[in-house]
Design a protein around this motif. Structure first.
Motif, PDB file in Angstrom:
ATOM      1  N   LEU A 150       0.833  -1.202   0.000  1.00 26.31           N
ATOM      2  CA  LEU A 150       0.000   0.000   0.000  1.00 26.31           C
ATOM      3  C   LEU A 150       0.869   1.254   0.000  1.00 26.31           C
ATOM      4  CD1 LEU A 150      -2.819   1.247   0.132  1.00 26.31           C
ATOM      5  CD2 LEU A 150      -2.777   0.953   2.611  1.00 26.31           C
ATOM      6  N   ARG A 151       1.913   1.217   0.775  1.00 23.30           N
ATOM      7  CA  ARG A 151       2.825   2.374   0.826  1.00 23.30           C
ATOM      8  C   ARG A 151       3.388   2.670  -0.564  1.00 23.30           C
ATOM      9  NH1 ARG A 151       7.932   3.687   0.856  1.00 23.30           N
ATOM     10  NH2 ARG A 151       8.665   1.563   0.613  1.00 23.30           N
ATOM     11  N   LEU A 152       3.810   1.632  -1.235  1.00 14.55           N
ATOM     12  CA  LEU A 152       4.380   1.820  -2.570  1.00 14.55           C
ATOM     13  C   LEU A 152       3.329   2.343  -3.552  1.00 14.55           C
ATOM     14  CD1 LEU A 152       6.630  -1.346  -2.849  1.00 14.55           C
ATOM     15  CD2 LEU A 152       7.377   1.019  -2.644  1.00 14.55           C
ATOM     16  N   ALA A 153       2.126   1.785  -3.433  1.00 12.46           N
ATOM     17  CA  ALA A 153       1.057   2.241  -4.331  1.00 12.46           C
ATOM     18  C   ALA A 153       0.777   3.723  -4.116  1.00 12.46           C
ATOM     19  CB  ALA A 153      -0.203   1.417  -4.090  1.00 12.46           C
ATOM     20  N   ILE A 154       0.802   4.114  -2.871  1.00  7.67           N
ATOM     21  CA  ILE A 154       0.566   5.527  -2.561  1.00  7.67           C
ATOM     22  C   ILE A 154       1.705   6.382  -3.113  1.00  7.67           C
ATOM     23  CG2 ILE A 154       0.542   7.182  -0.643  1.00  7.67           C
ATOM     24  CD1 ILE A 154      -1.059   5.003   0.931  1.00  7.67           C
ATOM     25  N   GLU A 155       2.900   5.935  -2.880  1.00  5.80           N
ATOM     26  CA  GLU A 155       4.061   6.695  -3.371  1.00  5.80           C
ATOM     27  C   GLU A 155       4.048   6.834  -4.882  1.00  5.80           C
ATOM     28  OE1 GLU A 155       7.682   6.061  -0.213  1.00  5.80           O
ATOM     29  OE2 GLU A 155       7.977   5.626  -2.322  1.00  5.80           O
ATOM     30  N   ARG A 156       3.564   5.803  -5.558  1.00 11.34           N
ATOM     31  CA  ARG A 156       3.610   5.799  -7.014  1.00 11.34           C
ATOM     32  C   ARG A 156       2.390   6.448  -7.661  1.00 11.34           C
ATOM     33  NH1 ARG A 156       5.492  -0.511  -7.388  1.00 11.34           N
ATOM     34  NH2 ARG A 156       7.649  -0.165  -6.831  1.00 11.34           N
ATOM     35  N   SER A 157       1.489   6.902  -6.823  1.00  9.24           N
ATOM     36  CA  SER A 157       0.273   7.485  -7.378  1.00  9.24           C
ATOM     37  C   SER A 157       0.593   8.677  -8.276  1.00  9.24           C
ATOM     38  CB  SER A 157      -0.640   7.926  -6.234  1.00  9.24           C
ATOM     39  OG  SER A 157      -1.673   8.720  -6.735  1.00  9.24           O
ATOM     40  N   ASP A 158      -0.211   8.812  -9.319  1.00  6.30           N
ATOM     41  CA  ASP A 158      -0.067   9.963 -10.211  1.00  6.30           C
ATOM     42  C   ASP A 158      -0.306  11.282  -9.482  1.00  6.30           C
ATOM     43  OD1 ASP A 158       0.061   7.979 -12.053  1.00  6.30           O
ATOM     44  OD2 ASP A 158      -1.875   8.375 -12.968  1.00  6.30           O
ATOM     45  N   VAL A 159      -1.063  11.188  -8.409  1.00  3.71           N
ATOM     46  CA  VAL A 159      -1.535  12.405  -7.759  1.00  3.71           C
ATOM     47  C   VAL A 159      -0.400  13.322  -7.330  1.00  3.71           C
ATOM     48  CG1 VAL A 159      -2.722  13.233  -5.687  1.00  3.71           C
ATOM     49  CG2 VAL A 159      -3.642  11.325  -6.980  1.00  3.71           C
ATOM     50  N   TRP A 160       0.669  12.742  -6.849  1.00  2.00           N
ATOM     51  CA  TRP A 160       1.770  13.582  -6.339  1.00  2.00           C
ATOM     52  C   TRP A 160       2.326  14.468  -7.441  1.00  2.00           C
ATOM     53  CZ3 TRP A 160       1.291  13.389  -1.431  1.00  2.00           C
ATOM     54  CH2 TRP A 160       0.926  12.204  -0.812  1.00  2.00           C
ATOM     55  N   VAL A 161       2.512  13.873  -8.587  1.00  2.39           N
ATOM     56  CA  VAL A 161       3.090  14.636  -9.685  1.00  2.39           C
ATOM     57  C   VAL A 161       2.084  15.654 -10.205  1.00  2.39           C
ATOM     58  CG1 VAL A 161       4.313  14.449 -11.855  1.00  2.39           C
ATOM     59  CG2 VAL A 161       4.407  12.587 -10.241  1.00  2.39           C
ATOM     60  N   ASP A 177      -3.479  17.893   5.802  1.00  2.00           N
ATOM     61  CA  ASP A 177      -2.796  19.128   5.353  1.00  2.00           C
ATOM     62  C   ASP A 177      -1.420  18.800   4.781  1.00  2.00           C
ATOM     63  OD1 ASP A 177      -4.899  20.713   6.062  1.00  2.00           O
ATOM     64  OD2 ASP A 177      -4.115  21.193   8.058  1.00  2.00           O
ATOM     65  N   ALA A 178      -0.715  17.930   5.500  1.00  4.32           N
ATOM     66  CA  ALA A 178       0.640  17.571   5.052  1.00  4.32           C
ATOM     67  C   ALA A 178       0.580  16.826   3.716  1.00  4.32           C
ATOM     68  CB  ALA A 178       1.324  16.711   6.112  1.00  4.32           C
ATOM     69  N   THR A 179      -0.424  15.968   3.584  1.00  9.39           N
ATOM     70  CA  THR A 179      -0.573  15.243   2.317  1.00  9.39           C
ATOM     71  C   THR A 179      -0.815  16.213   1.169  1.00  9.39           C
ATOM     72  OG1 THR A 179      -1.524  13.355   3.492  1.00  9.39           O
ATOM     73  CG2 THR A 179      -1.909  13.471   1.120  1.00  9.39           C
ATOM     74  N   LEU A 180      -1.696  17.148   1.407  1.00  9.89           N
ATOM     75  CA  LEU A 180      -2.013  18.115   0.353  1.00  9.89           C
ATOM     76  C   LEU A 180      -0.810  18.994   0.021  1.00  9.89           C
ATOM     77  CD1 LEU A 180      -5.638  19.100   1.419  1.00  9.89           C
ATOM     78  CD2 LEU A 180      -4.963  17.766  -0.578  1.00  9.89           C
ATOM     79  N   ALA A 181       0.096  19.092   0.996  1.00  6.61           N
ATOM     80  CA  ALA A 181       1.318  19.856   0.745  1.00  6.61           C
ATOM     81  C   ALA A 181       2.390  18.997   0.070  1.00  6.61           C
ATOM     82  CB  ALA A 181       1.842  20.429   2.054  1.00  6.61           C
ATOM     83  N   GLY A 182       2.053  17.740  -0.181  1.00  2.00           N
ATOM     84  CA  GLY A 182       2.982  16.884  -0.918  1.00  2.00           C
ATOM     85  C   GLY A 182       3.735  15.869  -0.082  1.00  2.00           C
ATOM     86  N   ASP A 183       3.338  15.707   1.169  1.00  5.72           N
ATOM     87  CA  ASP A 183       4.047  14.773   2.047  1.00  5.72           C
ATOM     88  C   ASP A 183       3.465  13.362   1.887  1.00  5.72           C
ATOM     89  OD1 ASP A 183       5.149  13.293   4.073  1.00  5.72           O
ATOM     90  OD2 ASP A 183       4.852  14.810   5.631  1.00  5.72           O
ATOM     91  N   LYS A 184       4.184  12.512   1.189  1.00  6.96           N
ATOM     92  CA  LYS A 184       3.714  11.148   0.949  1.00  6.96           C
ATOM     93  C   LYS A 184       3.626  10.344   2.244  1.00  6.96           C
ATOM     94  CE  LYS A 184       5.698  10.960  -3.659  1.00  6.96           C
ATOM     95  NZ  LYS A 184       6.641  10.321  -4.568  1.00  6.96           N
ATOM     96  N   ASN A 185       4.568  10.604   3.127  1.00  4.38           N
ATOM     97  CA  ASN A 185       4.574   9.849   4.385  1.00  4.38           C
ATOM     98  C   ASN A 185       3.331  10.136   5.219  1.00  4.38           C
ATOM     99  OD1 ASN A 185       7.015   8.650   3.816  1.00  4.38           O
ATOM    100  ND2 ASN A 185       8.182  10.315   4.738  1.00  4.38           N
ATOM    101  N   ALA A 186       2.839  11.369   5.100  1.00  4.69           N
ATOM    102  CA  ALA A 186       1.654  11.733   5.882  1.00  4.69           C
ATOM    103  C   ALA A 186       0.457  10.896   5.444  1.00  4.69           C
ATOM    104  CB  ALA A 186       1.353  13.223   5.709  1.00  4.69           C
ATOM    105  N   PHE A 187       0.297  10.746   4.139  1.00  9.37           N
ATOM    106  CA  PHE A 187      -0.838   9.931   3.687  1.00  9.37           C
ATOM    107  C   PHE A 187      -0.587   8.458   3.998  1.00  9.37           C
ATOM    108  CE2 PHE A 187      -3.842   7.913   0.817  1.00  9.37           C
ATOM    109  CZ  PHE A 187      -4.982   8.624   1.158  1.00  9.37           C
ATOM    110  N   GLY A 188       0.667   8.070   3.957  1.00  3.97           N
ATOM    111  CA  GLY A 188       1.006   6.707   4.339  1.00  3.97           C
ATOM    112  C   GLY A 188       0.601   6.423   5.776  1.00  3.97           C
ATOM    113  N   GLU A 189       0.762   7.436   6.610  1.00 10.35           N
ATOM    114  CA  GLU A 189       0.383   7.274   8.013  1.00 10.35           C
ATOM    115  C   GLU A 189      -1.141   7.138   8.155  1.00 10.35           C
ATOM    116  OE1 GLU A 189       1.138   9.633  12.182  1.00 10.35           O
ATOM    117  OE2 GLU A 189       2.604   9.861  10.578  1.00 10.35           O
ATOM    118  N   LEU A 190      -1.859   7.938   7.381  1.00 10.30           N
ATOM    119  CA  LEU A 190      -3.330   7.807   7.389  1.00 10.30           C
ATOM    120  C   LEU A 190      -3.735   6.412   6.931  1.00 10.30           C
ATOM    121  CD1 LEU A 190      -4.581  11.200   5.891  1.00 10.30           C
ATOM    122  CD2 LEU A 190      -5.204  10.258   8.118  1.00 10.30           C
ATOM    123  N   ALA A 191      -3.067   5.929   5.904  1.00  8.28           N
ATOM    124  CA  ALA A 191      -3.385   4.603   5.370  1.00  8.28           C
ATOM    125  C   ALA A 191      -3.122   3.525   6.418  1.00  8.28           C
ATOM    126  CB  ALA A 191      -2.583   4.335   4.112  1.00  8.28           C
TER     127      ALA A 191
END
Lengths: 283, 184
Positions: free
Chosen positions: A66-77, B8-22
């Protein structure tokens, strides 16, 4: 109290969706009617059992997936793209250089190095053909003593100037038919691009295989607009080498020198600071 | 860090923050999805899809509700979508078997454990046999603790329909427990 009334009321009472009066009335009725009491108990028992069965946990390895899927999401870019101040200049620059052109960038005065985009001849000028271009950028490149090429250098290479072609840091496939960029070469502080082109049938296969390859090698990727950008952030030197080997095996043999050379440079550098971006441009 | 800050952190681009929510909600979403889709693999896919959908639409999350309230609606839609996509071809036996494999048994006396396991098994079978329109409300109500209004909103059905479906679902589950006891 009629059956249809108390049956309906049992649910609402158990679910706490009733008034205090309704609740009191039902429990008073339950004292007189064992059926009502049993119905209430059964509903509560079902809840208890269902909640007991709700203790499932995801398998330990799933969290990483799940972590990887989140990291790889298009959304970030996409979000990054929506913020002009955040988006890397080289990404925009790469998109501006379409077709068979090169994009060159250097790290500035202290850090500069060269790369050459090698394009297969005759692949993009056929009717109905589609191209995939793979760009690779190294964001924090190791210091390499070299001179960044200019437009004149590209022109010279295109014109078959052997001196330009054999400059130490410019690895050039002899006979390359690619065009020099018409626009001024865009210097960015974080690296360079190289590109490859394959024909339409290979394009889809290459793209699919490359995406699968990146997944297998734990490499993040994302998609921006119609382009595929694969971001190899902080990936290991081993992964980078594997990716380059894969490219060598699946793309133009001519790129091998440039990419292998690049891989060697990565190995020399602190691998943790390398940030590679690979782009697929399907035209 | 609370959900608000992580968002907020996720929307600011923090991947780890959303990872924590997950990480925080993955088990809850899994427990919501599992009884609906009926097998662990599909449920895990639903969990992943849920979080990716949530991430993609996070900007549209209005903070008037709790994050999980918003999340579980996404999860439910993903689960039902997965179920429909699969065409409901999974056998009841497989659902029962797979759901059973995913749950851990709490520590308790052998007798109590045996009785509970009997009841739970009967309940799983009955749950697996329930039509989707009855299974979803009972899962949302009993496992998620959603009230009628939230169930109605999530399933996009009137509250009266929520009541009637819950009633029928409970009846079916109760009858299953009664039948199991009569068998012994």
């Amino acid at each position: 109290m009629k059956r249809e009334v108390w049956e309906e009321l049992v649910d609402r009472v158990v679910d706490d969706e009733c008034t205090a009066e309704e609740k009191r009335a039902l429990y008073e009725a339950a004292e007189r009617n064992p059926e009502i009491r049993e119905a209430i108990d059964a509903a509560l028992r079902i809840r208890e059992l269902l909640r007991k069965t709700a203790g499932a946990t995801v398998p330990p390895e799933f969290s990483e997936r799940l972590r990887l899927a989140i990291e790889r999401s298009d959304v970030w870019v996409e979000r990054e793209a929506a913020r002009p101040t955040v988006r890397p200049a080289s990404t925009g620059a790469a998109r501006r250089f379409g077709g068979r052109r090169f994009l060159w960038a250097s790290t500035g005065a202290a850090v500069s190095f060269a790369a050459v985009a090698l394009l297969a001849s005759g692949l993009v000028d056929g009717a109905g053909r589609e191209a995939v271009q793979i760009g690779m950028r190294v964001d924090k490149a190791p210091e390499i003593a070299s001179t960044a090429p200019t437009n004149a250098d590209f022109d010279a290479m295109e014109n078959g100037d052997e001196a330009a072609r054999t400059r130490p840091t410019i690895l050039r496939r002899p006979g390359n038919k690619g065009e020099a960029p018409k626009e001024p070469v865009v210097a960015t502080p974080d690296g360079f691009y190289t590109r490859r082109t394959v024909d339409s049938e290979n394009a889809k296969r290459l793209l699919a295989e490359f995406l699968r390859f990146c997944r297998e090698n734990d490499v993040a990727y994302a998609k921006i607009d119609g382009d595929f950008e694969l971001t190899l952030r902080e990936t290991t030197s081993e992964n980078r080498r594997a990716i380059l080997e894969w490219l060598d095996a699946n793309a133009r043999k001519s790129e091998e020198r440039a990419e292998t050379n690049l891989a060697e440079r990565w190995d020399e550098a602190d691998e943790s600071v390398c940030d590679v971006r690979v782009s697929f441009n399907v035209e | 860090m609370n959900d608000e800050r992580l968002i907020d952190a996720t929307l600011a681009g923090d991947k780890n923050a959303f990872g924590e929510l997950a990480r925080k909600y993955q088990d809850r979403v899994y427990n919501l999805a599992l009884p609906i889709v009926g097998n662990a693999d599909d449920a895990l896919d639903v969990v992943q899809e849920t979080f990716l959908q949530a991430l993609a639409h996070l900007e549209s999350f209005r903070r008037s509700s709790r994050f999980y309230t918003w999340l579980y609606r996404i999860a439910y839609n993903c689960a039902v979508g997965a179920l429909r996509k699969r065409g409901r071809t999974t056998s009841v036996d497989r659902i029962v078997e797979e759901i059973g494999e995913c749950f851990e048994s709490p520590v308790e006396s052998p007798d109590a454990k045996s009785k509970r396991e009997d009841d739970v098994q009967a309940l799983r079978e009955a749950l697996a046999k329930l039509p989707e329109e009855y299974r979803a409300p009972i899962v949302l109500r009993e496992i998620e603790g959603a009230n009628y209004e939230r169930i109605a909103e999530t399933l996009e059905i009137p509250i009266g329909t929520v009541r009637s479906r819950l009633h029928r679902a409970r009846n079916a589950l109760r009858e299953a427990l009664v039948r199991r006891r009569n068998d012994f």
